[in-house]
Scaffold this active site. Structure first.
Site, PDB file in Angstrom:
ATOM      1  N   GLU A   4       0.393  -0.962  -0.069  1.00 35.25           N
ATOM      2  CA  GLU A   4      -0.025  -0.228  -0.024  1.00 35.25           C
ATOM      3  C   GLU A   4       1.098   0.945  -0.038  1.00 35.25           C
ATOM      4  O   GLU A   4       0.375   1.988  -0.419  1.00 35.25           O
ATOM      5  CB  GLU A   4      -1.194  -0.543   0.612  1.00 35.25           C
ATOM      6  CG  GLU A   4      -2.088  -0.986   1.177  1.00 35.25           C
ATOM      7  CD  GLU A   4      -1.786  -2.856   1.994  1.00 35.25           C
ATOM      8  OE1 GLU A   4      -0.797  -2.499   2.281  1.00 35.25           O
ATOM      9  OE2 GLU A   4      -2.723  -3.487   1.683  1.00 35.25           O
ATOM     10  N   PHE A  21     -11.426  -8.358  13.646  1.00 37.99           N
ATOM     11  CA  PHE A  21     -10.727  -8.653  12.605  1.00 37.99           C
ATOM     12  C   PHE A  21     -10.213  -7.432  11.606  1.00 37.99           C
ATOM     13  O   PHE A  21     -11.085  -7.259  10.498  1.00 37.99           O
ATOM     14  CB  PHE A  21     -11.022 -10.057  11.964  1.00 37.99           C
ATOM     15  CG  PHE A  21     -10.337 -10.440  10.767  1.00 37.99           C
ATOM     16  CD1 PHE A  21      -7.841 -10.713  11.955  1.00 37.99           C
ATOM     17  CD2 PHE A  21     -10.216 -10.192   9.379  1.00 37.99           C
ATOM     18  CE1 PHE A  21      -7.836 -11.621  10.256  1.00 37.99           C
ATOM     19  CE2 PHE A  21      -9.142 -10.369   8.129  1.00 37.99           C
ATOM     20  CZ  PHE A  21      -8.226 -11.281   8.922  1.00 37.99           C
ATOM     21  N   GLN A  22      -9.072  -7.093  11.557  1.00 33.14           N
ATOM     22  CA  GLN A  22      -8.593  -6.013  10.231  1.00 33.14           C
ATOM     23  C   GLN A  22      -9.355  -4.411  10.534  1.00 33.14           C
ATOM     24  O   GLN A  22      -9.666  -3.883  10.008  1.00 33.14           O
ATOM     25  CB  GLN A  22      -8.661  -6.678   8.874  1.00 33.14           C
ATOM     26  CG  GLN A  22      -7.678  -7.320   8.869  1.00 33.14           C
ATOM     27  CD  GLN A  22      -7.428  -7.743   7.265  1.00 33.14           C
ATOM     28  OE1 GLN A  22      -8.552  -7.972   6.098  1.00 33.14           O
ATOM     29  NE2 GLN A  22      -6.330  -8.268   7.013  1.00 33.14           N
ATOM     30  N   LYS A  45     -17.648  -1.278   5.358  1.00 30.73           N
ATOM     31  CA  LYS A  45     -17.978  -2.589   4.416  1.00 30.73           C
ATOM     32  C   LYS A  45     -19.939  -2.541   4.153  1.00 30.73           C
ATOM     33  O   LYS A  45     -20.473  -2.987   3.144  1.00 30.73           O
ATOM     34  CB  LYS A  45     -17.967  -4.145   4.711  1.00 30.73           C
ATOM     35  CG  LYS A  45     -17.934  -5.411   3.725  1.00 30.73           C
ATOM     36  CD  LYS A  45     -17.432  -6.297   3.824  1.00 30.73           C
ATOM     37  CE  LYS A  45     -17.156  -7.064   2.337  1.00 30.73           C
ATOM     38  NZ  LYS A  45     -16.582  -8.368   2.663  1.00 30.73           N
ATOM     39  N   MET A  58      23.516   9.168   3.315  1.00 29.65           N
ATOM     40  CA  MET A  58      23.251  10.849   4.220  1.00 29.65           C
ATOM     41  C   MET A  58      23.917  10.576   5.863  1.00 29.65           C
ATOM     42  O   MET A  58      24.340  11.393   6.288  1.00 29.65           O
ATOM     43  CB  MET A  58      22.242  12.108   3.910  1.00 29.65           C
ATOM     44  CG  MET A  58      21.321  12.788   4.557  1.00 29.65           C
ATOM     45  SD  MET A  58      23.480  14.062   3.329  1.00 29.65           S
ATOM     46  CE  MET A  58      21.747  15.008   2.501  1.00 29.65           C
TER      47      MET A  58
END
Ligand SMILES: Cc1ncc(C[n+]2csc(CCOP(=O)(O)OP(=O)(O)O)c2C)c(N)n1
Length: 579
Positions: free
Chosen positions: A68, A130-131, A180, A489
């Site tokens: 993602e 869940f999630q 959902k 760096m």
């Protein structure tokens, strides 16, 4: 290539046919089409299954990233290359939290994004389902606005507002979290034509009185200077900026985010200011008597946080669309709240010429006599030489993205950008892993352009999995890895401030980038000398598809000039003398 999945399932109803009722996910897609969205970047999961089912029609192109973070940086790259909002979709929980870095990145650089996340059914929200993740809560401080959609009938209004908020005023990321049951819910569809958001009326026209004050200040100034930032690029005000600088005879320094907002080869340009800025830009900042900040936020990489040593003899004018920026970091003598392009065109009417001729000559002399320098070599490959070569080989006609680190500064110093939106970099947040996926987004926005991702061996390894995306889509991004076998760096800071105690910066055991690219079916070359570099780059550029070149540069090369943190712009370390 591996055998592809057989796609034989029945397709659900055709979106082009009018219906009485649509599901939330179909409505979402219709709204995106109304907004003219050309491509969505994303990654599916349980909570966005209804949305992905609607995408199955292919009505809007979707690019399947491999992480993602890759998806959101690609959406940012698209937005930075076009000025239009980038769109990203992720599932609930880990999908959404994987967007967080990109959201913060876009917020810091004022980039328009619409980030769509799925969430669990509303009856599960707050149960540690869940999630489940409270993504609106998590991202509250790093979005311009965020929505949790609780009713499918609200979706069109919310999407309309999200695009409006993301792209107007000071642009930024807007999050739309869709449970959902909302994407599965059904209702009729009507897309609103206008938005009415109480309390959100960005002011774009400057106050005429302040423009008059600017004219007076310019007429009196002997040593005026423009500090131009990303706001010039965002507003599309580059032509107005050139006209302003030329008419009033004011030299220009452009911040990292402003590079390309003023032509890199214009005689009034002094280079970039600040920590790795030019001698001319920094000394002009120290000595000017009128400093006109235009779409620039006086970041500490420019001021070094040492306001006692920053433009102390100057009256400061600040032009910015965001009133909250005025007076945030520096005391402002003339505040001008407005869109940069509009403000500059207003200022162009009756603009006086400043009394700056002697000053212009002086600062041009500094720029000529003390340019950015490096000691070239025929024994080892120097990164500055590579960047100059990339510039020459393309005639400067390329979109260049970078990660964060030394290579980013070398690009800023040695690739004179002629046009806005041709340099795409993570300025405010300084996000490693940004540049390569951003190049994918920029390339999709401009299929005909040469898009080069200049990256470090550290940053490339943060998002190199997106090689799968350029291979699969035959997206012709050219990746130039400036490979110094270390976190350059950080190593430089350890060299300069920690007596070469190199702690955890060694990347010598990195994978072979040529083999890595080839494993993803991307052509790749390695170069250890100038000759090899020139040959490899030529072949990579002329290859029709994507390509990776592993430039094995000198590991202990440093970025100069440099101003150490806590020091003033008068304390520049100039570095090597030969050019
Ligand atoms: C996500 C993230 N983690 C850590 C850092 C801190 N950081 C800044 S530059 C840098 C080194 C970058 O190394 P590399 O990508 O190899 O580029 P180089 O400096 O060598 O050009 C690090 C670790 C960062 N900017 N971003």
């Amino acid at each position: 290539m591996a055998q592809r999945l057989a796609m034989s399932a029945e397709r659900s109803e055709d979106l082009t046919q009018p219906q009485q009722e649509y599901s939330g996910s179909e409505i979402l897609l219709r709204c995106l089409i109304e907004e003219g969205v050309e491509v969505i970047f994303g990654y599916p999961g349980g909570a966005v299954l209804p949305i992905y089912d609607s995408l199955y029609h292919g009505a809007v192109k979707h690019l399947l990233a491999r992480h993602e973070q890759g998806a959101i940086h690609a959406a940012e790259g698209y937005a930075r290359a076009t000025g239009k909002p980038g769109v990203v979709i992720a599932t609930s929980g880990p999908g959404a939290t994987n967007l967080v870095t990109g959201i913060a990145n876009a917020q810091m650089d004022s980039i328009p994004l619409v980030c769509i996340t799925g969430n669990v059914n509303q009856d599960l929200i707050g149960t540690d389902a869940f999630q489940e993740a409270d993504i609106t809560g998590i991202t509250m401080p790093i979005t311009k606005h965020s929505y949790l959609v609780t009713d499918v009938r609200e979706l069109p209004r919310v999407v309309k507002e999200a695009f409006h908020i993301a792209s107007t005023g000071r642009p930024g990321p807007v999050l739309v979290d869709i449970p959902k049951d909302v994407s599965n819910g059904k209702t009729g569809y009507h897309y609103p034509e206008q938005v009415h958001i109480r309390g959100y009326q960005p002011k774009t026209d400057p106050h005429p009185l302040q423009i008059t004050r600017l004219h007076q200040a310019l007429a009196e100034a002997k040593k005026p200077l423009i500090l131009a930032g990303g706001g010039v690029v965002t507003s599309g005000g580059e032509h107005e900026l050139i006209a302003f600088a030329e008419t009033a005879r004011v030299p220009v320094t452009t911040t990292l985010m402003g590079l390309g907002g003023f032509p890199g080869q214009h005689p009034l340009w002094l280079g970039m200011p600040g920590m790795h800025g030019t001698y001319a830009a920094n000394h002009a900042l120290l000595e000017c008597d009128l400093l006109i900040g235009i779409g620039a936020r006086f970041d500490d990489r420019v001021t070094m946080g040492r306001l006692d040593k920053f433009a102390t003899g100057a009256k400061i004018v600040h032009i910015d669309i965001d009133p909250a920026e005025i007076g945030k970091n520096v005391d402002t003598y003339i505040p001008i709240v407005g869109d940069v392009k509009k403000s500059l065109s207003a200022a162009l009417e009756g603009l006086p010429r400043s009394r700056s001729e002697a000053w212009v000559k002086r600062v041009q002399g500094w720029y000529r006599e003390k340019p950015n320098r490096y000691r070239d070599s025929d024994q080892v490959l120097k990164p500055q030489w590579v960047i100059r070569h990339l510039h020459e080989s393309t005639g400067g006609d390329a979109i260049v993205t970078t990660d964060v680190g030394q290579h980013q500064m070398w690009v800023a110093q040695y690739f004179p950008f002629a046009k806005p939106r041709s340099f795409i970099t993570s300025g405010g947040l300084g996000t490693m892993g940004f540049g390569f996926p951003a190049a994918i987004g920029a390339q999709l926005a401009h299929p005909e352009a040469t898009v080069i991702s200049v990256t470090g061996d550290g940053g490339f390894q943060m998002t190199s999995q997106e090689l799968a995306v350029i291979a699969l889509g035959n997206i012709p991004v050219k990746v130039a890895v400036l490979n110094n076998r270390c976190l350059g760096m950080v190593r430089q800071w350890q060299e300069v401030f920690y007596k070469k105690r190199y702690s955890e910066v060694d990347l010598a055991d990195s994978p072979d980038f040529v083999k890595l690219a080839e494993a993803y079916h991307v052509k790749a070359w390695r170069a250890e000398s100038k000759e090899e570099a020139a040959r490899a780059w030529k072949e990579a550029l002329s290859a029709p598809g994507p390509a990776v070149v592993d430039f094995r540069i000198h590991p202990e090369e440093n970025v100069y000039p440099m101003v150490a943190p806590g020091k003033g712009l008068d304390e520049m370390i100039m570095g090597e003398e030969e050019s």
